[in-house]
Design a protein around this motif. Sequence first.
Motif, PDB file in Angstrom:
ATOM      1  N   LYS A 128     -11.451  -6.334  -8.593  1.00 56.43           N
ATOM      2  CA  LYS A 128     -10.531  -5.962  -9.699  1.00 56.43           C
ATOM      3  C   LYS A 128     -10.006  -4.576  -9.424  1.00 56.43           C
ATOM      4  O   LYS A 128     -11.059  -3.668  -9.297  1.00 56.43           O
ATOM      5  CB  LYS A 128     -10.811  -6.074 -11.156  1.00 56.43           C
ATOM      6  N   ILE A 129      -8.809  -4.014  -9.630  1.00 59.37           N
ATOM      7  CA  ILE A 129      -8.454  -2.758  -9.490  1.00 59.37           C
ATOM      8  C   ILE A 129      -7.295  -2.218 -10.446  1.00 59.37           C
ATOM      9  O   ILE A 129      -6.876  -3.195 -11.003  1.00 59.37           O
ATOM     10  CB  ILE A 129      -7.829  -2.351  -7.999  1.00 59.37           C
ATOM     11  N   THR A 130      -7.462  -1.000 -10.589  1.00 56.89           N
ATOM     12  CA  THR A 130      -6.360  -0.500 -11.700  1.00 56.89           C
ATOM     13  C   THR A 130      -5.456   0.613 -10.872  1.00 56.89           C
ATOM     14  O   THR A 130      -5.821   1.522 -10.275  1.00 56.89           O
ATOM     15  CB  THR A 130      -6.975  -0.002 -12.816  1.00 56.89           C
ATOM     16  N   ILE A 131      -4.060   0.163 -11.240  1.00 55.24           N
ATOM     17  CA  ILE A 131      -3.222   1.033 -10.402  1.00 55.24           C
ATOM     18  C   ILE A 131      -2.478   1.841 -11.662  1.00 55.24           C
ATOM     19  O   ILE A 131      -1.919   1.095 -12.378  1.00 55.24           O
ATOM     20  CB  ILE A 131      -2.090   0.291  -9.616  1.00 55.24           C
ATOM     21  N   ILE A 132      -2.079   3.184 -11.480  1.00 52.66           N
ATOM     22  CA  ILE A 132      -1.367   3.859 -12.206  1.00 52.66           C
ATOM     23  C   ILE A 132       0.144   4.090 -11.483  1.00 52.66           C
ATOM     24  O   ILE A 132       0.186   4.792 -10.447  1.00 52.66           O
ATOM     25  CB  ILE A 132      -1.805   5.263 -12.756  1.00 52.66           C
ATOM     26  N   GLY A 133       1.116   3.612 -12.106  1.00 44.74           N
ATOM     27  CA  GLY A 133       2.610   3.769 -11.438  1.00 44.74           C
ATOM     28  C   GLY A 133       2.946   2.365 -10.942  1.00 44.74           C
ATOM     29  O   GLY A 133       2.357   1.336 -10.831  1.00 44.74           O
ATOM     30  N   ALA A 134       4.392   2.420 -11.218  1.00 43.98           N
ATOM     31  CA  ALA A 134       5.087   1.100 -10.840  1.00 43.98           C
ATOM     32  C   ALA A 134       6.264   1.244 -10.255  1.00 43.98           C
ATOM     33  O   ALA A 134       7.144   0.453  -9.997  1.00 43.98           O
ATOM     34  CB  ALA A 134       5.238   0.249 -12.042  1.00 43.98           C
ATOM     35  N   GLY A 135       6.284   2.154  -9.299  1.00 37.33           N
ATOM     36  CA  GLY A 135       7.316   2.569  -8.324  1.00 37.33           C
ATOM     37  C   GLY A 135       7.368   2.153  -7.083  1.00 37.33           C
ATOM     38  O   GLY A 135       6.732   1.007  -6.858  1.00 37.33           O
ATOM     39  N   GLY A 136       8.062   2.680  -6.220  1.00 34.94           N
ATOM     40  CA  GLY A 136       7.915   2.079  -4.775  1.00 34.94           C
ATOM     41  C   GLY A 136       6.696   1.902  -4.074  1.00 34.94           C
ATOM     42  O   GLY A 136       6.414   1.258  -3.406  1.00 34.94           O
ATOM     43  N   ALA A 137       5.884   3.085  -4.063  1.00 37.65           N
ATOM     44  CA  ALA A 137       4.715   3.204  -3.505  1.00 37.65           C
ATOM     45  C   ALA A 137       3.550   2.094  -4.137  1.00 37.65           C
ATOM     46  O   ALA A 137       2.897   1.470  -3.515  1.00 37.65           O
ATOM     47  CB  ALA A 137       4.065   4.463  -3.515  1.00 37.65           C
ATOM     48  N   ALA A 138       3.562   2.401  -5.429  1.00 34.88           N
ATOM     49  CA  ALA A 138       2.704   1.136  -6.157  1.00 34.88           C
ATOM     50  C   ALA A 138       3.198  -0.163  -5.883  1.00 34.88           C
ATOM     51  O   ALA A 138       2.195  -1.047  -5.482  1.00 34.88           O
ATOM     52  CB  ALA A 138       3.092   1.471  -7.698  1.00 34.88           C
ATOM     53  N   THR A 139       4.561  -0.524  -5.793  1.00 34.65           N
ATOM     54  CA  THR A 139       4.744  -1.893  -5.648  1.00 34.65           C
ATOM     55  C   THR A 139       4.320  -2.368  -4.151  1.00 34.65           C
ATOM     56  O   THR A 139       4.102  -3.334  -4.010  1.00 34.65           O
ATOM     57  CB  THR A 139       6.450  -2.169  -5.688  1.00 34.65           C
ATOM     58  N   ALA A 140       4.505  -1.448  -3.027  1.00 30.39           N
ATOM     59  CA  ALA A 140       3.967  -1.922  -1.577  1.00 30.39           C
ATOM     60  C   ALA A 140       2.549  -2.110  -1.717  1.00 30.39           C
ATOM     61  O   ALA A 140       1.970  -2.931  -1.137  1.00 30.39           O
ATOM     62  CB  ALA A 140       4.331  -0.643  -0.986  1.00 30.39           C
ATOM     63  N   ILE A 141       1.988  -1.230  -2.353  1.00 27.68           N
ATOM     64  CA  ILE A 141       0.379  -1.351  -2.433  1.00 27.68           C
ATOM     65  C   ILE A 141      -0.183  -2.523  -3.131  1.00 27.68           C
ATOM     66  O   ILE A 141      -1.125  -3.401  -2.858  1.00 27.68           O
ATOM     67  CB  ILE A 141      -0.195  -0.296  -3.155  1.00 27.68           C
ATOM     68  N   ILE A 142       0.446  -2.963  -4.302  1.00 25.92           N
ATOM     69  CA  ILE A 142       0.256  -4.060  -5.382  1.00 25.92           C
ATOM     70  C   ILE A 142       0.381  -5.327  -4.288  1.00 25.92           C
ATOM     71  O   ILE A 142      -0.617  -6.370  -4.305  1.00 25.92           O
ATOM     72  CB  ILE A 142       1.106  -3.978  -6.389  1.00 25.92           C
TER      73      ILE A 142
END
Length: 287
Positions: A128-142
């Motif tokens: 499990k991981i936690t990501i702060i942010g939901a923009g372009g960079a975050a979406t690519a990583i998700i």
Amino acid sequence: MENTITGHTRLAALFATPIRHSVSPMIHNTAFQALGIDAVYLAFEVGTDGLERAIDSIKNLEMIGANLSMPNKILAVEYMDELSEAARLIGAVNTITNDQGKLTGHNTDGTGFMRSLQDIDVDIIGKKITIIGAGGAATAIIVQAALDGVKEITVYNRKDDFYDKIKAKLAYISENTNCAITLYDLSDENRLSKDVAESTLLLNATGVGMKPLEGQTPIQDFSIIRPDLAVCDVIYTPRETEFLKQARIRGAKTNNGLGMLLYQGAAAFEKWTGQEMPIEIVKPIIE
Ligand code: NAD
């Protein structure tokens, strides 16, 4: 300096605006030269208005391919003959390959990030991981993390336009992968603390920590950081954000966004040339 450009030299390009600050020409030309590949990489100031014509030129000039930055990454999707799985799920293309006139859109931002974790010996597959942010960079990583087999991702974003826009998209990514993905309000500190306690990695994928928000942090309570948590930032200017500094002080393994930048380029290079980018030669020029 010896001139190595001949009638055979092929072209790869970056279509972006603004563009003059980009390190991508240095990265790719150093790699071409080091491996003796007869190609050059040039940066062209191209905005959304000129993007279709620029992409046509990849076919017309028999170019190797191209890289794109925002907002061209999103618009380019409709000009591709094919899309990789990641580019389709992300809805954005940062690398175009040209296979005898067939243009395929890829997105190597996420693979770049995933590879950067190897540099700090962190494995998030099945976890499990936690990501702060939901923009372009975050979406690519998700998307890439989900495709690669990360089990669960909790995404925290403040309640802005990104929050509303990303909700349906995260559900779509989750349906198309084996990864449970949920979105929460960044102001819900209790929930964040619980999710981070169960996570292997905490990532800042917002611009909080670089200019004009330098010195600021995406979280305020650093008691949630523990020594066996990996803490990463997509930001690479400054090299150590306040967020990474606070995490390092609490004993966490940390990594900035330079690896993501380098390895997204390496993945594009490998798609264009079929050869591995010589990382040990290229890395020092961006450090
Ligand atoms: P974006 O505009 O698409 O997304 C911005 C995100 O930050 C959103 O989730 C937004 O809600 C959040 N945000 C903005 N201000 C905030 C604040 N004050 N508090 C909390 N959240 C806030 O941007 P992006 O393209 O995703 O870029 C984000 C960061 O990633 C930038 O710093 C960019 O330089 C970096 N980046 C790094 C690489 C790399 O290769 N290392 C690649 C792409 C982007």
